[in-house]
Enzyme design. Structure first.
Site, short mmCIF file in Angstrom:
data_model
loop_
_atom_site.label_atom_id
_atom_site.label_comp_id
_atom_site.label_asym_id
_atom_site.label_seq_id
_atom_site.Cartn_x
_atom_site.Cartn_y
_atom_site.Cartn_z
N VAL A 1 4.86 -3.10 -2.78
CA VAL A 1 4.35 -3.99 -1.75
C VAL A 1 4.30 -3.30 -0.40
O VAL A 1 3.54 -3.72 0.50
CB VAL A 1 5.22 -5.27 -1.68
CG1 VAL A 1 6.61 -4.94 -1.14
CG2 VAL A 1 4.57 -6.37 -0.86
N LYS A 2 5.08 -2.24 -0.22
CA LYS A 2 5.13 -1.55 1.06
C LYS A 2 3.82 -0.85 1.41
O LYS A 2 3.62 -0.46 2.56
CB LYS A 2 6.29 -0.55 1.07
CG LYS A 2 7.66 -1.20 1.02
CD LYS A 2 7.93 -2.08 2.22
CE LYS A 2 9.34 -2.62 2.21
NZ LYS A 2 9.63 -3.44 3.41
N ASP A 3 2.95 -0.67 0.43
CA ASP A 3 1.64 -0.09 0.73
C ASP A 3 0.91 -0.94 1.77
O ASP A 3 0.20 -0.42 2.64
CB ASP A 3 0.78 -0.02 -0.54
CG ASP A 3 1.26 1.03 -1.51
OD1 ASP A 3 2.42 1.47 -1.40
OD2 ASP A 3 0.49 1.41 -2.41
N ALA B 1 2.62 -0.45 5.24
CA ALA B 1 2.39 0.92 5.70
C ALA B 1 0.96 1.10 6.20
O ALA B 1 0.72 1.68 7.28
CB ALA B 1 2.70 1.90 4.57
#
Length: 493
Positions: free
Chosen positions: A43-45, A48
């Protein structure tokens, strides 16, 4: 066929999948937002990419610049992937307990990886976030992402994750369950869903038992990338600015064992290989769904893939060594040697005195009492990573008998080295082999990574019927310290 101009165009629009087997016994349908479909597998995509685009727009990140971040894994991998695609350099600072798989992945993307000590107070100059900020100041053209306090983090979820869930469910979602780390996902996604539904969607935070978000004492836990760990020497605890506590209606507090059990069930019953924090979130979602009706609809977010945790949550030997797995049959385990299952072992804080060790439950002859880092609150369990030594009250009693004023002396001046540890579900022969060259003669017994009793080397050796040959298990035959998820500045990345 859909054509994309770059890999970054594939961030988001992840599938929403109904959990049909693991949730078969609950009234409300449960759907999982499977975020490891993002290109860097988490999910950090989303956050970021949102942070990088905002930095480019503001001019904070110029062409040829360098992206710098402190992280325990997912955010760093996402930023390194984006840096590679857009022609930036990347420097990622990680704590020393970060898994080798994650460090290798970062380097595969071309990132420079800086390893620093993980278990440090927030104010310490070598803390992950402080090292990252310092490197950003010293590196020409650098931009410090700072996911914890960057408003573009929650905004990315307000503009992508939330609208996707609302559209995919046709506005039928009634409950959103998500782990809280930096707070960006819950703040952005939960905030959008509340607004879109006119306040009808309930947002439930899934949190480790000891995380301070839900009222825990901040002591370590074993699930990574979730919760709020608090080092006992941190002077002032601050929540990330990315986190808006008002968005969360309530928390479901989930223990490590339940999280691990559920994430393993996800793999074996749903074919979904997800990370440990997904186990925490699904466990919470099942609790919530059990109280609802078929007219409700629960969405739970699965943050990342389990491929970065194959040596932990999906490794039976690792789980048995730290007392999370007790499934062996037909083979003697440490539990068989003990007979009665031990209760959590009461520990003394390192700030205690000799007199403190001679009262209460510490009076048994020959007892070995763990001494831990001092913490506020009354936590019934003592994580092995915070045990700094041990004392024997009978030896202290003899000391005071010959020198009564010694009872007021600080306990830390009389500490014995902390003995090695074995898991309650570990095979006796393996536990005995690891302790064969240890002179202490006694080992902590771990249940869920917490000190819960002791066992002697002699008892283990007798149970095997022979003296086993020692095998390589680190210095002095001790078990390698656990890669604990809850670390100040590491657990929320």
């Amino acid at each position: 066929m859909t054509l994309h101009e770059s890999l970054l165009d594939t961030v988001g629009n992840t599938p929403l999948v109904r959990l049909t087997r693991i949730a078969s016994g609950v009234p409300a349908p449960v759907y999982a937002k499977v975020e490891f479909f993002n290109p860097a597998s988490s999910v950090k995509d989303r956050a970021a990419l949102g942070m990088v685009l905002a930095a480019e727009k503001s001019g904070a990140l110029a062409p040829g610049g360098v992206i710098v971040e402190g992280t325990s894994g997912n955010t760093g991998m996402a930023l390194a992937m984006i840096a590679a695609q857009r022609g930036y350099g990347s420097i990622v600072v990680v704590p020393d307990r970060t898994s080798p798989e994650k460090i290798k992945t970062l380097r595969a993307y071309g990132a420079e990886v800086v390893v620093t000590t993980g278990a440090l107070p927030r104010e310490h100059p070598e803390h992950v976030r402080n090292v990252a900020a310092r490197l950003a100041e010293r590196t020409p053209g650098a931009w410090y992402a700072n996911q914890y306090d960057n408003p573009a983090n929650p905004e990315a979820h307000r503009t992508t994750t939330g609208p996707e869930i609302w559209a995919e469910t046709g506005g039928r979602v009634t409950h959103f369950v998500v782990g809280v780390g930096t707070g960006g996902t819950v703040t952005g996604t939960g905030g959008f869903l509340k607004e879109a539904s006119g306040g009808l969607v309930q947002v439930i935070g899934a949190d480790p038992l000891t995380s301070t978000y839900s009222g825990g004492d901040g002591s370590p836990y074993y699930v990574e990338s979730i919760g709020h760990y608090l080092h006992p020497q941190t002077a002032e605890d601050e929540y990330p600015e990315s986190y808006d506590p008002s968005v969360v209606d309530r928390f479901e507090r989930i223990g490590d064992r339940e999280s691990i059990t559920v994430v393993r069930r996800l793999a074996r019953e749903e074919g979904i290989l997800a990370g440990g924090s997904a186990g925490t979130a699904v466990a919470a979602a099942l609790r919530v769904a059990a109280t609802l009706t078929p007219d409700d609809l629960v969405v739970v977010l699965l943050p990342d893939s389990g491929r970065g945790y194959l040596s932990k949550y999906f490794d039976d030997e690792w789980l048995r060594r730290f007392g999370f797995l007790e499934d062996l049959t037909g083979r003697p385990t440490v539990a068989d040697v003990l007979g009665d299952r031990p209760v959590p072992r009461t520990a003394l804080p390192s700030t205690a005195t000799v007199a403190d060790a001679l009262g209460g439950d510490f009076t048994a002859a020959g007892a070995l009492v763990p001494v831990r880092l001092p913490r506020s609150g009354d936590n019934a369990t003592t994580d092995v990573s915070e045990v700094i030594g041990a004392v024997r009250p009978d030896a202290l009693r003899a000391l005071v008998a010959g020198d009564p004023p010694a009872s007021a002396a600080p306990l830390h001046g009389h500490l014995l080295p902390s003995p090695p540890a074995v898991g309650i579900g570990e095979p006796v022969d393996e536990a005995a082999a690891r302790l064969a060259e240890d002179a202490a003669g006694t080992a902590w017994v771990l249940i869920d990574g917490r000190v819960s009793g002791t066992v002697t080397h002699d008892a283990l050796r007798q149970a095997t019927g022979h003296v086993p040959a020692a095998r390589d298990a680190g210095p002095a035959g001790r078990a390698t310290p656990p890669d604990v998820g809850g670390r100040d500045g590491a657990a929320r990345s």
